[in-house]
Structure formats: structure tokens, C-alpha cells
Design a protein around this motif. Structure first.
Motif, PDB file in Angstrom:
ATOM      1  N   THR A  78       0.823  -1.215   0.000  1.00  0.00           N
ATOM      2  CA  THR A  78       0.000   0.000   0.000  1.00  0.00           C
ATOM      3  C   THR A  78       0.853   1.258   0.000  1.00  0.00           C
ATOM      4  OG1 THR A  78      -0.123  -0.068   2.420  1.00  0.00           O
ATOM      5  CG2 THR A  78      -1.891  -1.157   1.197  1.00  0.00           C
ATOM      6  N   THR A  79       2.195   1.108   0.110  1.00  0.00           N
ATOM      7  CA  THR A  79       3.121   2.240   0.079  1.00  0.00           C
ATOM      8  C   THR A  79       4.271   1.895  -0.864  1.00  0.00           C
ATOM      9  OG1 THR A  79       4.584   1.485   1.862  1.00  0.00           O
ATOM     10  CG2 THR A  79       2.573   2.643   2.510  1.00  0.00           C
ATOM     11  N   SER A  80       5.291   2.749  -0.893  1.00  0.00           N
ATOM     12  CA  SER A  80       6.471   2.475  -1.714  1.00  0.00           C
ATOM     13  C   SER A  80       7.340   1.379  -1.113  1.00  0.00           C
ATOM     14  CB  SER A  80       7.301   3.753  -1.876  1.00  0.00           C
ATOM     15  OG  SER A  80       7.751   4.228  -0.613  1.00  0.00           O
ATOM     16  N   MET A  81       7.150   1.073   0.162  1.00  0.00           N
ATOM     17  CA  MET A  81       7.933   0.036   0.829  1.00  0.00           C
ATOM     18  C   MET A  81       7.510  -1.339   0.319  1.00  0.00           C
ATOM     19  SD  MET A  81      10.312  -0.394   3.146  1.00  0.00           S
ATOM     20  CE  MET A  81      10.287   1.135   4.079  1.00  0.00           C
ATOM     21  N   PRO A  82       8.451  -2.145  -0.182  1.00  0.00           N
ATOM     22  CA  PRO A  82       8.064  -3.463  -0.700  1.00  0.00           C
ATOM     23  C   PRO A  82       7.583  -4.400   0.407  1.00  0.00           C
ATOM     24  CG  PRO A  82      10.457  -3.262  -0.623  1.00  0.00           C
ATOM     25  CD  PRO A  82       9.900  -1.908  -0.300  1.00  0.00           C
ATOM     26  N   ARG A  83       6.623  -5.243   0.063  1.00  0.00           N
ATOM     27  CA  ARG A  83       6.085  -6.239   1.006  1.00  0.00           C
ATOM     28  C   ARG A  83       6.573  -7.624   0.560  1.00  0.00           C
ATOM     29  NH1 ARG A  83      -0.311  -6.943   1.533  1.00  0.00           N
ATOM     30  NH2 ARG A  83      -0.202  -4.702   2.002  1.00  0.00           N
ATOM     31  N   ILE A  84       7.585  -8.132   1.235  1.00  0.00           N
ATOM     32  CA  ILE A  84       8.216  -9.398   0.877  1.00  0.00           C
ATOM     33  C   ILE A  84       8.134 -10.357   2.058  1.00  0.00           C
ATOM     34  CG2 ILE A  84      10.329 -10.495   0.021  1.00  0.00           C
ATOM     35  CD1 ILE A  84      11.251  -7.721  -0.894  1.00  0.00           C
ATOM     36  N   GLY A  85       7.813 -11.599   1.786  1.00  0.00           N
ATOM     37  CA  GLY A  85       7.745 -12.586   2.860  1.00  0.00           C
ATOM     38  C   GLY A  85       7.875 -13.991   2.307  1.00  0.00           C
ATOM     39  N   TRP A  86       7.402 -14.946   3.071  1.00  0.00           N
ATOM     40  CA  TRP A  86       7.438 -16.350   2.674  1.00  0.00           C
ATOM     41  C   TRP A  86       6.004 -16.828   2.458  1.00  0.00           C
ATOM     42  CZ3 TRP A  86       9.359 -14.502   7.343  1.00  0.00           C
ATOM     43  CH2 TRP A  86      10.750 -14.311   7.413  1.00  0.00           C
ATOM     44  N   ALA A  87       5.810 -17.731   1.526  1.00  0.00           N
ATOM     45  CA  ALA A  87       4.454 -18.213   1.259  1.00  0.00           C
ATOM     46  C   ALA A  87       4.467 -19.685   0.899  1.00  0.00           C
ATOM     47  CB  ALA A  87       3.806 -17.398   0.144  1.00  0.00           C
ATOM     48  N   GLN A  88       3.340 -20.307   1.139  1.00  0.00           N
ATOM     49  CA  GLN A  88       3.116 -21.692   0.751  1.00  0.00           C
ATOM     50  C   GLN A  88       1.638 -21.816   0.399  1.00  0.00           C
ATOM     51  OE1 GLN A  88       4.452 -24.543   3.676  1.00  0.00           O
ATOM     52  NE2 GLN A  88       5.035 -25.994   2.083  1.00  0.00           N
ATOM     53  N   SER A  89       1.347 -22.656  -0.569  1.00  0.00           N
ATOM     54  CA  SER A  89      -0.045 -22.783  -1.002  1.00  0.00           C
ATOM     55  C   SER A  89      -0.417 -24.240  -1.168  1.00  0.00           C
ATOM     56  CB  SER A  89      -0.266 -22.025  -2.317  1.00  0.00           C
ATOM     57  OG  SER A  89       0.479 -22.616  -3.365  1.00  0.00           O
ATOM     58  N   LEU A  90      -1.707 -24.472  -1.275  1.00  0.00           N
ATOM     59  CA  LEU A  90      -2.220 -25.821  -1.492  1.00  0.00           C
ATOM     60  C   LEU A  90      -3.401 -25.751  -2.443  1.00  0.00           C
ATOM     61  CD1 LEU A  90      -4.940 -25.854   0.543  1.00  0.00           C
ATOM     62  CD2 LEU A  90      -3.149 -26.075   2.246  1.00  0.00           C
ATOM     63  N   PRO A  91      -3.628 -26.798  -3.229  1.00  0.00           N
ATOM     64  CA  PRO A  91      -4.713 -26.768  -4.211  1.00  0.00           C
ATOM     65  C   PRO A  91      -6.079 -26.788  -3.532  1.00  0.00           C
ATOM     66  CG  PRO A  91      -3.706 -28.935  -4.141  1.00  0.00           C
ATOM     67  CD  PRO A  91      -2.858 -28.048  -3.283  1.00  0.00           C
ATOM     68  N   MET A  92      -7.007 -26.082  -4.139  1.00  0.00           N
ATOM     69  CA  MET A  92      -8.361 -26.021  -3.608  1.00  0.00           C
ATOM     70  C   MET A  92      -9.232 -27.169  -4.115  1.00  0.00           C
ATOM     71  SD  MET A  92      -8.681 -23.457  -1.546  1.00  0.00           S
ATOM     72  CE  MET A  92     -10.459 -23.249  -1.477  1.00  0.00           C
ATOM     73  N   ALA A  93      -8.725 -27.948  -5.037  1.00  0.00           N
ATOM     74  CA  ALA A  93      -9.515 -29.046  -5.601  1.00  0.00           C
ATOM     75  C   ALA A  93      -9.988 -29.993  -4.509  1.00  0.00           C
ATOM     76  CB  ALA A  93      -8.682 -29.809  -6.631  1.00  0.00           C
ATOM     77  N   GLY A  94     -11.267 -30.273  -4.505  1.00  0.00           N
ATOM     78  CA  GLY A  94     -11.850 -31.201  -3.540  1.00  0.00           C
ATOM     79  C   GLY A  94     -12.282 -30.561  -2.236  1.00  0.00           C
ATOM     80  N   MET A  95     -11.964 -29.300  -2.024  1.00  0.00           N
ATOM     81  CA  MET A  95     -12.365 -28.640  -0.772  1.00  0.00           C
ATOM     82  C   MET A  95     -13.767 -28.063  -0.934  1.00  0.00           C
ATOM     83  SD  MET A  95      -8.925 -26.741   0.562  1.00  0.00           S
ATOM     84  CE  MET A  95      -7.315 -27.562   0.499  1.00  0.00           C
ATOM     85  N   GLN A  96     -14.657 -28.528  -0.082  1.00  0.00           N
ATOM     86  CA  GLN A  96     -16.042 -28.107  -0.167  1.00  0.00           C
ATOM     87  C   GLN A  96     -16.432 -27.153   0.956  1.00  0.00           C
ATOM     88  OE1 GLN A  96     -17.860 -29.068  -2.819  1.00  0.00           O
ATOM     89  NE2 GLN A  96     -16.054 -30.176  -3.546  1.00  0.00           N
TER      90      GLN A  96
END
Length: 370
Positions: free
Chosen positions: A151-169
């Protein structure tokens, strides 16, 4: 590290055992959809879902599609800072949890970026440094550094991990899957290293330098500092929202009630000087204090002409949402003499409009920045 950061660190250490078991209990204001689900047997609390107006996963995915393929929410609490997202990728929809540096580590990221001659290159170097910061035993396929819109000029950097949404109801399906993300094992280190978990703070400075950055830390309080902050040009300043350019000298003898500046060499830790009473003074247009730029400890910096001789006019208040507060480049605000210009003038005007410009005053109570 200032007293405020030390207090937060102590609280955090006391809660880490519970945090590993309940990694997503990071926001009491959960959505109605998540809150209506029964608690899981092991005490793991569901994450607050960023699409809380949607009762089902399908409804949230439809909204994410309408939003262009991304729907996210920034979540901050006493322990960690996260961003939860639904993202459409080449292999379909994925649920992503991003963990961001906080406290000392976040300040190190900010000051390293501000100090860089080439800030675009510094973003790439920060990616590499934060990737190398992950301990070997926590490195997993799919756990990566990311940069998300700031939301500003300061970069927002971090760590991320994701998982597939397939099959999630249901949202419970999401919570059960999220619970297994190795990312949460990194959470106790997100605010910076310590002897208990990772290593000495000096090791992190060395790690950043190995990746082309030029981090610096005050030897008096160990806070990451920069002299390229746009509101404090030429002045060593930390990103702490109480102390800023003022050093508490927590790790050196000779602590003084007067405000003294950060130092990079212990030989610079001279006894605090005093005004003679003959200095020229003017008035700060924001706090009405009599100020001078002739204090021996703060040459060329406007400080109070009495009392603690503080160079700080105001601190950052809680004027915005969590994401804006996290991205904020502001730390503390300098005095602005009547009839003169200030490098922080525009920022102060904006801060007053948004509520970030805070000058809490209570009779009989001395604030650390005052």
C-alpha cells in the motif's frame, strides 16, 4: 532492540509452544462462517477467512474470479503477520498463506531497502536473503519467498506456501489442509533471530551482507538503522515507532534521561551534552514546543530546547488497517519549525488526515519518545 521489542519477544516466547499447536489462532475476529464450525479436537483454531461474507468455498471462488483471480486478506495479531489468499494459477485455484517478517526482522528489511543505492536490485537481494534465512530443516518444496502488492512504496516481501483447492467443499476442509503447511514452523522466527531458535542477530546482518545488502545496527540498542529515511535524511534512525532516531543505550553503560542518537561504533558513545541556554530557538508548528537545532548531541536536528531534548514530535498512531500499518514507511515524526520547510511535511499532513500522527499526553507520565 528497544524495550518495547524486548517485551514483545518475551511474550512471544511464552506463547510459542501453543502457537505451534494452534498455528492459525491469529485473529479473534473470525468470519461468521468459520466461527460457526465446531472446534477441532487438537485445539487448532480456524483461520479468519478473507472472504468472510461467503458461506461456502464455492461462493468465495466465484468472488475471487470476479475480482480478477485473487481474493486476499491481511491478518495481523500479537504473534505474527499473514496474508491469506485465494489465487487462480495455471493448475487451478490455490489457497495461499503468506507469512511476513515482523518486528526486528521487518525493520532490518526496511532499513536495508532504504539504504540501497539501487532499490529495485535490493528487492531481489531481499528475496535471496529471506530465502537463505529459512533454516535448513524447515526448507520444503513449495515454501518460497514472494512479493505481494504494498500500500506504500515500501516493498512487502515474505514467505508463502499454497495448497490446491480441488476437492475442498467447506471451510473446515481448508482449515484441516492449512494446518499441515510447514510454513507455520517458520512463524516463531519471523520477528528475527535469537540464540534460542536461530542464532545471533549479528548472523542475520552477515546473511544480508552476503546477498549484497548493506544492513547496519546501532551498537547501543542493536536496532537496525538507516540514515536514508525520507523524513530523517542524514540522521541514523530505526523504524521503531516510539524511538526512531533516539537510542535507549540498553547495551552500553551511561544511560541518560536525555535523548541521544544511534551510533555505529561504541567509541561514539559520549556522555550526553547540555544546552547552554544561549541557543537560538523557535517553535514547532505541530506540538508548540520550543525547539533548537543547536543541541550538541543533535547538530542540525530540531530538538526540544528543554527537558529530554527529544527530536521526536509525534509517533505513529493506529490510523489505518493492518496492511497499511505494516507497509508504512513512517516511524516517528520530527519537529517542524514554524515558517520553515521539513522533509516530513507532506508525510505529517497525510498522517494527520489518516490518524497516524499521534501525540498522546498524560499528566505525570513520561513517554519514551517525549
Amino acid at each position: 532492540m528497544g524495550k518495547k521489542a524486548q517485551q514483545k519477544r518475551a511474550v512471544k516466547h511464552a506463547k510459542q509452544a501453543k502457537q505451534r499447536k494452534a498455528a492459525a489462532s491469529r485473529n479473534a475476529a473470525m468470519s461468521t462462517a468459520a466461527a460457526q464450525q465446531p472446534p477441532l479436537d487438537d485445539g487448532f483454531a480456524p483461520s479468519p477467512v478473507p472472504w468472510g461474507d461467503y458461506a461456502t468455498v464455492a461462493d468465495a471462488l466465484t468472488a475471487a474470479e470476479d475480482a480478477g483471480g485473487v481474493l486476499s486478506c491481511f491478518v495481523s495479531d500479537d504473534l505474527n503477520v499473514y496474508e491469506l489468499s485465494l489465487r487462480r494459477g495455471e493448475d487451478g485455484w490455490r489457497y495461499e498463506v503468506a507469512l511476513y517478517p515482523d518486528q526486528v526482522l521487518r525493520d532490518l528489511v526496511k532499513t536495508s531497502w532504504l539504504d540501497a543505492d539501487d532499490q529495485d536490485q535490493a528487492v531481489k537481494q531481499l528475496h535471496l536473503a529471506l530465502a537463505a534465512y529459512i533454516p535448513q530443516n524447515l526448507r520444503q518444496p513449495g515454501l518460497e519467498t514472494v512479493q505481494r502488492p504494498s500500500t506504500t512504496s515500501m516493498p512487502r516481501i515474505g514467505w508463502a506456501q499454497s495448497l490446491p483447492m480441488a476437492g475442498m467443499q467447506t471451510w473446515e476442509d481448508v482449515v484441516l489442509a492449512e494446518k499441515e503447511l510447514p510454513l507455520f514452523e517458520l512463524a516463531p522466527l519471523a520477528d528475527g533471530p535469537d540464540d534460542m531458535h536461530w542464532g545471533r542477530p549479528e548472523d542475520t546482518l552477515a546473511l544480508f551482507r552476503e546477498h549484497g545488502l548493506s544492513p547496519r545496527a546501532c551498537v547501543g540498542c542493536r536496532a537496525p538503522v538507516t540514515d536514508r529515511h525520507p523524513h530523517w535524511p542524514g540522521v541514523l534512525v530505526s523504524m521503531d515507532n516510539e524511538y526512531g532516531p533516539a537510542c535507549g543505550r540498553f547495551y552500553l553503560a551511561g544511560k541518560s534521561p536525555q535523548k541521544v542518537g544511534h551510533i555505529l561504533d561504541a567509541t561514539q558513545a559520549l556522555t550526553a551534552g547540555n544546552l547552554t541556554g544561549k541557543e537560538q530557538t523557535t517553535q514547532c508548528q505541530n506540538c508548540d514546543a520550543h525547539i533548537t537545532d543547536q543541541h550538541p548531541d543533535w547538530p542540525g536536528v530540531w530538538t526540544k530546547a528543554s527537558g529530554s531534548n527529544s527530536p521526536i514530535c509525534a509517533i505513529v498512531g493506529g490510523g489505518g488497517d493492518d496492511a497499511t500499518s505494516y507497509d508504512l514507511i513512517d516511524c516517528v515524526y520530527p519537529h517542524h519549525p514554524v515558517g520553515a520547510d521539513s522533509p516530513a511535511a507532506t508525510a505529517i499532513t497525510t498522517a494527520k488526515k489518516t490518524g497516524y500522527f499521534s501525540q498522546p499526553r498524560w499528566p505525570g507520565l513520561t513517554m519514551p519518545w517525549a
